[in-house]
Design a protein around this motif. Structure first.
Motif, PDB file in Angstrom:
ATOM      1  N   GLN A 120      -1.087   8.352   9.242  1.00  0.00           N
ATOM      2  CA  GLN A 120      -0.969   7.176   8.374  1.00  0.00           C
ATOM      3  C   GLN A 120      -0.118   6.077   9.020  1.00  0.00           C
ATOM      4  O   GLN A 120      -0.360   4.888   8.801  1.00  0.00           O
ATOM      5  N   ALA A 121       0.846   6.473   9.819  1.00  0.00           N
ATOM      6  CA  ALA A 121       1.631   5.463  10.546  1.00  0.00           C
ATOM      7  C   ALA A 121       0.742   4.753  11.571  1.00  0.00           C
ATOM      8  O   ALA A 121       0.844   3.529  11.762  1.00  0.00           O
ATOM      9  N   ILE A 122      -0.134   5.527  12.209  1.00  0.00           N
ATOM     10  CA  ILE A 122      -1.056   4.925  13.178  1.00  0.00           C
ATOM     11  C   ILE A 122      -1.964   3.921  12.460  1.00  0.00           C
ATOM     12  O   ILE A 122      -2.203   2.808  12.953  1.00  0.00           O
ATOM     13  N   VAL A 123      -2.452   4.302  11.291  1.00  0.00           N
ATOM     14  CA  VAL A 123      -3.293   3.382  10.513  1.00  0.00           C
ATOM     15  C   VAL A 123      -2.502   2.110  10.179  1.00  0.00           C
ATOM     16  O   VAL A 123      -3.017   0.989  10.279  1.00  0.00           O
ATOM     17  N   GLY A 124      -1.239   2.293   9.821  1.00  0.00           N
ATOM     18  CA  GLY A 124      -0.389   1.135   9.519  1.00  0.00           C
ATOM     19  C   GLY A 124      -0.283   0.198  10.711  1.00  0.00           C
ATOM     20  O   GLY A 124      -0.310  -1.027  10.571  1.00  0.00           O
ATOM     21  N   ALA A 125      -0.193   0.784  11.896  1.00  0.00           N
ATOM     22  CA  ALA A 125      -0.085  -0.037  13.111  1.00  0.00           C
ATOM     23  C   ALA A 125      -1.400  -0.768  13.389  1.00  0.00           C
ATOM     24  O   ALA A 125      -1.394  -1.946  13.751  1.00  0.00           O
ATOM     25  N   VAL A 126      -2.509  -0.077  13.203  1.00  0.00           N
ATOM     26  CA  VAL A 126      -3.814  -0.724  13.410  1.00  0.00           C
ATOM     27  C   VAL A 126      -3.948  -1.911  12.459  1.00  0.00           C
ATOM     28  O   VAL A 126      -4.367  -3.010  12.843  1.00  0.00           O
ATOM     29  N   ARG A 127      -3.530  -1.703  11.225  1.00  0.00           N
ATOM     30  CA  ARG A 127      -3.624  -2.759  10.208  1.00  0.00           C
ATOM     31  C   ARG A 127      -2.748  -3.955  10.587  1.00  0.00           C
ATOM     32  O   ARG A 127      -3.150  -5.109  10.453  1.00  0.00           O
ATOM     33  N   GLU A 128      -1.560  -3.657  11.095  1.00  0.00           N
ATOM     34  CA  GLU A 128      -0.636  -4.719  11.487  1.00  0.00           C
ATOM     35  C   GLU A 128      -1.167  -5.482  12.704  1.00  0.00           C
ATOM     36  O   GLU A 128      -1.028  -6.692  12.814  1.00  0.00           O
ATOM     37  N   LEU A 129      -1.785  -4.751  13.628  1.00  0.00           N
ATOM     38  CA  LEU A 129      -2.227  -5.354  14.888  1.00  0.00           C
ATOM     39  C   LEU A 129      -3.581  -6.040  14.769  1.00  0.00           C
ATOM     40  O   LEU A 129      -3.830  -7.059  15.416  1.00  0.00           O
TER      41      LEU A 129
END
Ligand SMILES: [Fe+2]
Length: 343
Positions: free
Chosen positions: A177-186
């Protein structure tokens, strides 16, 4: 990911047991040792935190009682408990959950000296908490099933039809979920939704990163998205679960090279502000970081000038994308993942 079967109430420190025994009429334990016992809400791996906290207790005499749980579970508990929370310090595996507590306004400002011990990219620009460890996103692949040269340039390409059903991942865990958060931010909401939908359609869902790596190892799937330390830990132990697995690093500031930051914060409601600040200071100090690097956890040290375990590719060589760790939004990620049927 944290280990299965762990419960919040499960763990009591030796000190806690001793106190309980003496309360039942056992030996007289000096009631005024002058020493404080801090309550640490711990969502990080227990063995790592124990290695670090033991160093803190040796140095300061301050005891620490653990309450263990998962990132989201403990963050939600702290928010629910509010000012009545017994937590003095909260540490997480990944930044979205420590940020949930920050967003609820429940942290005390950290000592400037503590913040100064950690480079800016490993703490939120808001300075409400601080990073003390990091983990890098990697693609585990089985070289008998796929050549490294046939892997895509970006982690986002794994949502394309030719990869359908071939990409293992663990959507229920705080790590993914943290990885998903990063994808969303980027890359923004829509690109993230498209990526998640592609992975969801493939349906190679596993309970945790270890299960993903095991499936790659056993040739059930050619690739899986995990954090680096699952592979390095297994290699350092029996190597059984990773003998047919290699790691591909996307590099090139790709979202697939995201480095997730483990965070620590002091609860404003704590009656032990000074000791709690000392604990977070220790976790980020050269001593604390040395404990981390020397532990079996094989996560990255993030302290200023701190070296990580030698077996790891240095953090400054993996070409991670720049992400403010305070910007990852757990609740928005959860919503997105629910939309595509992953949660
Ligand atoms: Fe994990």
């Amino acid at each position: 990911m944290t280990r299965a079967g762990r419960t919040i109430a499960g763990i009591v420190t030796i000190a806690g047991v001793a106190a309980a025994l003496s309360a039942c009429g056992g030996d007289a334990e000096s009631s005024d040792s002058g020493s404080t016992t801090l309550t640490l809400y711990n969502a990080q791996h227990e063995d790592l935190m124990k290695a670090m906290v033991d160093g803190f207790t040796e140095k300061t005499g301050i005891k620490v009682e653990f309450r263990n749980g998962d990132d989201a579970e403990l963050a939600n508990q702290i928010v629910q408990e509010g000012d009545a929370s017994p937590a003095d310090v909260f540490v997480t595996e990944n930044s979205p959950s420590v940020q949930v507590v920050a967003n609820a306004g429940l942290f005390s400002p950290l000592d400037k000296d503590t913040l100064a011990q950690v480079p800016e990219q490993y703490r939120p620009s808001s300075e409400e908490w601080v990073g003390f460890a990091a983990r890098s996103t990697v693609l585990a692949y089985n070289p008998d099933m796929v050549d490294e040269s046939d892997l895509p340039a970006s982690m986002l390409d794994l949502a394309k039809p030719e990869w359908q059903g071939k990409v293992g991942f663990a959507p229920g865990g705080a790590d993914f979920q943290a990885i998903v958060g990063a994808v969303r931010e980027l890359r923004g909401e829509e690109a993230t939704r498209t990526w998640l939908q592609g992975l969801a359609d493939g349906d190679a869902v596993y309970q945790g990163n270890s299960a993903v790596m095991q499936a790659v190892n056993e040739g059930k799937i050619p690739v899986g998205i995990i954090y680096h330390y699952y592979w390095y830990k297994d290699q350092a132990e029996s190597g059984e679960n990773s003998k047919n697995v290699k790691l591909h690093l996307f590099g090139n500031q790709d979202p697939g090279a995201f480095v997730s930051v483990s965070g620590a914060g002091v609860l404003a409601s704590s009656d032990h502000q000074d000791e709690a600040q000392q604990l977070v200071s220790y976790l980020t100090s050269p001593d604390g970081q040395k404990r981390l690097a020397g532990s079996t956890a094989l996560e990255y040290a993030v302290g200023e000038g701190a070296a990580s375990a030698k077996v790891l590719p240095p953090l400054d060589t993996i070409e991670a994308p720049e992400v403010d760790p305070g910007s990852l939004n757990g609740p928005e990620v959860t919503k997105l993942m629910q939309d595509v049927g992953l949660l």
